[in-house]
Design a protein around this motif. Structure first.
Motif, PDB file in Angstrom:
ATOM      1  N   LYS A 179     -36.099 -30.471  15.651  1.00 36.72           N
ATOM      2  CA  LYS A 179     -37.236 -29.568  15.718  1.00 36.72           C
ATOM      3  C   LYS A 179     -36.834 -28.110  15.933  1.00 36.72           C
ATOM      4  O   LYS A 179     -37.555 -27.215  15.533  1.00 36.72           O
ATOM      5  CB  LYS A 179     -38.180 -30.008  16.842  1.00 36.72           C
ATOM      6  CG  LYS A 179     -38.815 -31.384  16.601  1.00 36.72           C
ATOM      7  CD  LYS A 179     -39.756 -31.743  17.729  1.00 36.72           C
ATOM      8  CE  LYS A 179     -40.409 -33.100  17.485  1.00 36.72           C
ATOM      9  NZ  LYS A 179     -41.339 -33.469  18.577  1.00 36.72           N
ATOM     10  N   GLN A 180     -35.685 -27.877  16.564  1.00 36.07           N
ATOM     11  CA  GLN A 180     -35.377 -26.517  16.965  1.00 36.07           C
ATOM     12  C   GLN A 180     -34.095 -25.957  16.373  1.00 36.07           C
ATOM     13  O   GLN A 180     -33.965 -24.744  16.277  1.00 36.07           O
ATOM     14  CB  GLN A 180     -35.294 -26.440  18.496  1.00 36.07           C
ATOM     15  CG  GLN A 180     -36.603 -26.802  19.185  1.00 36.07           C
ATOM     16  CD  GLN A 180     -36.497 -26.662  20.691  1.00 36.07           C
ATOM     17  OE1 GLN A 180     -35.477 -26.257  21.222  1.00 36.07           O
ATOM     18  NE2 GLN A 180     -37.564 -27.010  21.400  1.00 36.07           N
ATOM     19  N   SER A 181     -33.172 -26.798  16.005  1.00 43.46           N
ATOM     20  CA  SER A 181     -31.878 -26.268  15.578  1.00 43.46           C
ATOM     21  C   SER A 181     -31.437 -26.833  14.237  1.00 43.46           C
ATOM     22  O   SER A 181     -31.727 -27.977  13.896  1.00 43.46           O
ATOM     23  CB  SER A 181     -30.807 -26.576  16.638  1.00 43.46           C
ATOM     24  OG  SER A 181     -30.635 -27.970  16.774  1.00 43.46           O
ATOM     25  N   SER A 182     -30.743 -25.985  13.492  1.00 42.73           N
ATOM     26  CA  SER A 182     -30.053 -26.458  12.298  1.00 42.73           C
ATOM     27  C   SER A 182     -28.670 -26.939  12.725  1.00 42.73           C
ATOM     28  O   SER A 182     -28.266 -26.759  13.883  1.00 42.73           O
ATOM     29  CB  SER A 182     -29.946 -25.338  11.267  1.00 42.73           C
ATOM     30  OG  SER A 182     -29.192 -24.254  11.792  1.00 42.73           O
ATOM     31  N   VAL A 183     -27.948 -27.549  11.812  1.00 41.43           N
ATOM     32  CA  VAL A 183     -26.600 -28.020  12.093  1.00 41.43           C
ATOM     33  C   VAL A 183     -25.650 -27.289  11.158  1.00 41.43           C
ATOM     34  O   VAL A 183     -25.816 -27.332   9.935  1.00 41.43           O
ATOM     35  CB  VAL A 183     -26.472 -29.544  11.883  1.00 41.43           C
ATOM     36  CG1 VAL A 183     -25.035 -29.996  12.127  1.00 41.43           C
ATOM     37  CG2 VAL A 183     -27.425 -30.284  12.810  1.00 41.43           C
ATOM     38  N   ARG A 184     -24.665 -26.618  11.727  1.00 38.47           N
ATOM     39  CA  ARG A 184     -23.668 -25.896  10.931  1.00 38.47           C
ATOM     40  C   ARG A 184     -22.294 -26.541  11.072  1.00 38.47           C
ATOM     41  O   ARG A 184     -21.932 -27.040  12.140  1.00 38.47           O
ATOM     42  CB  ARG A 184     -23.578 -24.427  11.368  1.00 38.47           C
ATOM     43  CG  ARG A 184     -24.814 -23.612  11.028  1.00 38.47           C
ATOM     44  CD  ARG A 184     -24.636 -22.140  11.380  1.00 38.47           C
ATOM     45  NE  ARG A 184     -25.836 -21.392  11.056  1.00 38.47           N
ATOM     46  CZ  ARG A 184     -26.077 -20.816   9.885  1.00 38.47           C
ATOM     47  NH1 ARG A 184     -25.151 -20.894   8.921  1.00 38.47           N
ATOM     48  NH2 ARG A 184     -27.192 -20.169   9.658  1.00 38.47           N
ATOM     49  N   VAL A 185     -21.524 -26.513   9.989  1.00 43.92           N
ATOM     50  CA  VAL A 185     -20.161 -27.025  10.020  1.00 43.92           C
ATOM     51  C   VAL A 185     -19.211 -25.876  10.350  1.00 43.92           C
ATOM     52  O   VAL A 185     -19.421 -24.736   9.917  1.00 43.92           O
ATOM     53  CB  VAL A 185     -19.782 -27.680   8.668  1.00 43.92           C
ATOM     54  CG1 VAL A 185     -19.782 -26.660   7.534  1.00 43.92           C
ATOM     55  CG2 VAL A 185     -18.428 -28.381   8.769  1.00 43.92           C
ATOM     56  N   LYS A 186     -18.200 -26.161  11.127  1.00 43.92           N
ATOM     57  CA  LYS A 186     -17.214 -25.146  11.480  1.00 43.92           C
ATOM     58  C   LYS A 186     -16.243 -24.952  10.316  1.00 43.92           C
ATOM     59  O   LYS A 186     -15.553 -25.888   9.909  1.00 43.92           O
ATOM     60  CB  LYS A 186     -16.441 -25.582  12.729  1.00 43.92           C
ATOM     61  CG  LYS A 186     -17.295 -25.710  13.985  1.00 43.92           C
ATOM     62  CD  LYS A 186     -16.453 -26.182  15.160  1.00 43.92           C
ATOM     63  CE  LYS A 186     -17.297 -26.345  16.423  1.00 43.92           C
ATOM     64  NZ  LYS A 186     -16.470 -26.860  17.554  1.00 43.92           N
ATOM     65  N   THR A 187     -16.203 -23.745   9.797  1.00 41.63           N
ATOM     66  CA  THR A 187     -15.245 -23.447   8.740  1.00 41.63           C
ATOM     67  C   THR A 187     -13.937 -22.982   9.368  1.00 41.63           C
ATOM     68  O   THR A 187     -13.845 -22.780  10.582  1.00 41.63           O
ATOM     69  CB  THR A 187     -15.794 -22.378   7.784  1.00 41.63           C
ATOM     70  OG1 THR A 187     -16.150 -21.207   8.541  1.00 41.63           O
ATOM     71  CG2 THR A 187     -17.035 -22.894   7.063  1.00 41.63           C
ATOM     72  N   ASP A 188     -12.931 -22.804   8.532  1.00 40.93           N
ATOM     73  CA  ASP A 188     -11.632 -22.399   9.046  1.00 40.93           C
ATOM     74  C   ASP A 188     -10.996 -21.387   8.096  1.00 40.93           C
ATOM     75  O   ASP A 188     -11.683 -20.783   7.275  1.00 40.93           O
ATOM     76  CB  ASP A 188     -10.732 -23.628   9.265  1.00 40.93           C
ATOM     77  CG  ASP A 188     -10.640 -24.517   8.023  1.00 40.93           C
ATOM     78  OD1 ASP A 188     -10.692 -23.979   6.893  1.00 40.93           O
ATOM     79  OD2 ASP A 188     -10.512 -25.746   8.173  1.00 40.93           O
ATOM     80  N   GLN A 189      -9.703 -21.234   8.191  1.00 39.89           N
ATOM     81  CA  GLN A 189      -9.011 -20.196   7.430  1.00 39.89           C
ATOM     82  C   GLN A 189      -8.472 -20.679   6.089  1.00 39.89           C
ATOM     83  O   GLN A 189      -7.762 -19.935   5.416  1.00 39.89           O
ATOM     84  CB  GLN A 189      -7.851 -19.637   8.270  1.00 39.89           C
ATOM     85  CG  GLN A 189      -8.289 -19.007   9.581  1.00 39.89           C
ATOM     86  CD  GLN A 189      -9.322 -17.909   9.374  1.00 39.89           C
ATOM     87  OE1 GLN A 189      -9.105 -16.992   8.594  1.00 39.89           O
ATOM     88  NE2 GLN A 189     -10.456 -18.009  10.071  1.00 39.89           N
TER      89      GLN A 189
END
Length: 314
Positions: free
Chosen positions: A147-157
Motif C-alpha cells: 500500500k505504501q512502498s514500491s520495491v527497488r532492486v539494488k544496482t551496482d557498478q
C-alpha cells in the motif's frame, strides 16, 4: 525453470510475441508479430503468445481476444496455450521474495515528484538517487506491504553489454545510467522489467524479437537475469513504425487498427518495412502461399535499424 546455456543453440529456437492489450493490433505491432513469427518459423522453432496485461489500468476489455482473433485471420499459428501475465503473479512474487532474501531489494516511499526534483535525467528518465536505499526499516515483513512502498532492486557498478541482431552494440553502466529501478510499484503492480525476465526464463525463451523502443530496457533485463542465474536470450530489436509526425504508432497516437480485409496487402507492407523485398505476386494471394514464401525467404540481415518506407504496395 530456465533453459541451460547448452540449450541456447541454433538447433533450439523458442520465440514469442507479447502484445499489451491496450487496444487493437495496429501496423506497428503487426510488424513486430510478423518479424518474430518469421524468425521463429524460419529456424523451425516455436512461436508462443504471451499477453502482457499486468498494467491493469491500461488494459482495454476484449483487446486481448481481438488481437488473438486478428492473428488467426492473418494466418499466424502459435504453439502451446496463450499465457497471460495477470495470471502469473505468484511467479513474480517469488522472484521478489528471493531478491529480498538475498538483501538485493528495498522499499521506497519516494513520490515521482520527489524523485524528479532530486535526480538527474538519465537514459530512461530521472535516475533514482538512492534516498531510501539505506533507510532503516523496523518491520521485517515490509515486502508484503503493497500500500505504501514500491520495491527497488539494488544496482551496482557493472556494465551490461549486448550486441543486438539489428541495432548493434549497446552497453549501460546500470548504477550510473539507470540507478536502482522498480520491480514492484507502490500500487502492487509488478514492473515490466521483472515480469518479462521471469516469463522468458520460465517459458524457456531463447530468442526475443521485439520493437526497438524496448532496446534501452534490455540491459536492465540482462542485469536481472544475471542476478537470478538465468540464461540470456538472443535479442533482435526491430525498427519502430512511426506516423508522419515521427511518433511511434500506438493507441496514444491514434494508430489505425489492422483491417481484417485484404490482409495480404498489410502483410506484404510489413515484409517491405522489414526489408524483405516481397514480389508483387504476393499481393492478393492466399495466406498459405504468402507464409510459405515469407518463411522460406526470411533474411534478418536485410532488416535495417530504421526500417524501409511504410508505403503500402498497390
Amino acid at each position: 525453470m530456465p533453459v541451460t546455456d547448452t540449450q541456447f543453440q541454433s538447433s533450439y529456437y523458442r520465440g514469442r510475441f507479447a502484445p499489451s492489450p491496450t487496444g487493437p493490433l495496429h501496423f506497428g505491432s503487426l510488424v513486430t508479430a510478423v518479424g518474430s513469427y518469421l524468425d521463429a518459423k524460419s529456424h523451425h522453432g516455436e512461436w508462443l503468445i504471451r499477453v502482457e496485461d499486468l498494467d491493469t489500468p491500461r488494459v482495454v476489455p476484449s483487446a486481448s481476444r481481438d488481437i488473438l482473433v486478428m492473428l488467426e485471420k492473418l494466418g499466424m499459428e502459435w504453439d502451446g496455450q496463450v499465457v497471460y501475465q495477470s495470471q502469473r503473479h505468484d511467479l513474480y512474487s517469488n522472484a521478489v521474495a528471493l531478491f529480498n532474501k538475498r538483501e538485493m531489494v528495498y522499499p521506497c516511499v519516494c513520490s515521482r515528484k520527489e524523485i524528479a526534483d532530486s535526480s538527474i535525467v538519465g537514459i530512461s528518465g530521472p535516475i533514482y538517487p538512492g534516498t531510501c536505499r539505506d533507510s532503516i526499516r523496523n518491520t521485517h515483513n515490509w515486502i508484503n506491504d503493497r500500500k505504501q512502498s514500491s520495491v527497488r532492486v539494488k544496482t551496482d557498478q557493472r556494465v551490461v553489454a549486448l550486441t543486438d541482431c539489428v541495432q548493434g552494440f549497446l552497453s549501460q553502466h546500470i548504477g550510473k545510467d539507470i540507478g536502482d529501478f522498480v520491480l514492484r510499484r507502490a500500487d502492487g503492480i509488478f514492473a515490466y522489467q521483472l515480469a518479462v525476465v521471469v516469463d522468458d526464463a520460465q517459458q524457456n525463451i531463447t530468442h526475443v524479437v521485439r520493437g526497438s523502443d524496448l532496446l534501452d530496457s534490455t540491459p536492465r533485463q540482462i542485469f536481472l537475469q544475471q542476478l537470478l542465474g538465468y540464461a540470456t536470450p538472443v535479442y533482435m530489436h526491430l525498427p519502430i513504425v512511426t506516423n508522419e509526425e515521427g511518433e511511434k504508432l500506438s493507441k496514444q497516437t491514434f494508430a489505425a487498427p489492422v483491417s481484417q480485409f485484404n490482409v495480404s496487402f498489410q502483410l506484404v507492407a510489413a515484409l517491405k518495412f522489414l526489408g524483405q523485398n516481397p514480389p508483387r505476386g504476393l499481393l492478393g494471394c492466399d495466406l498459405n502461399t504468402f507464409w510459405q514464401w515469407a518463411i522460406s525467404h526470411w533474411n534478418a540481415d536485410n532488416v535495417t535499424r530504421t526500417g524501409m518506407p511504410t508505403v503500402f504496395m498497390t
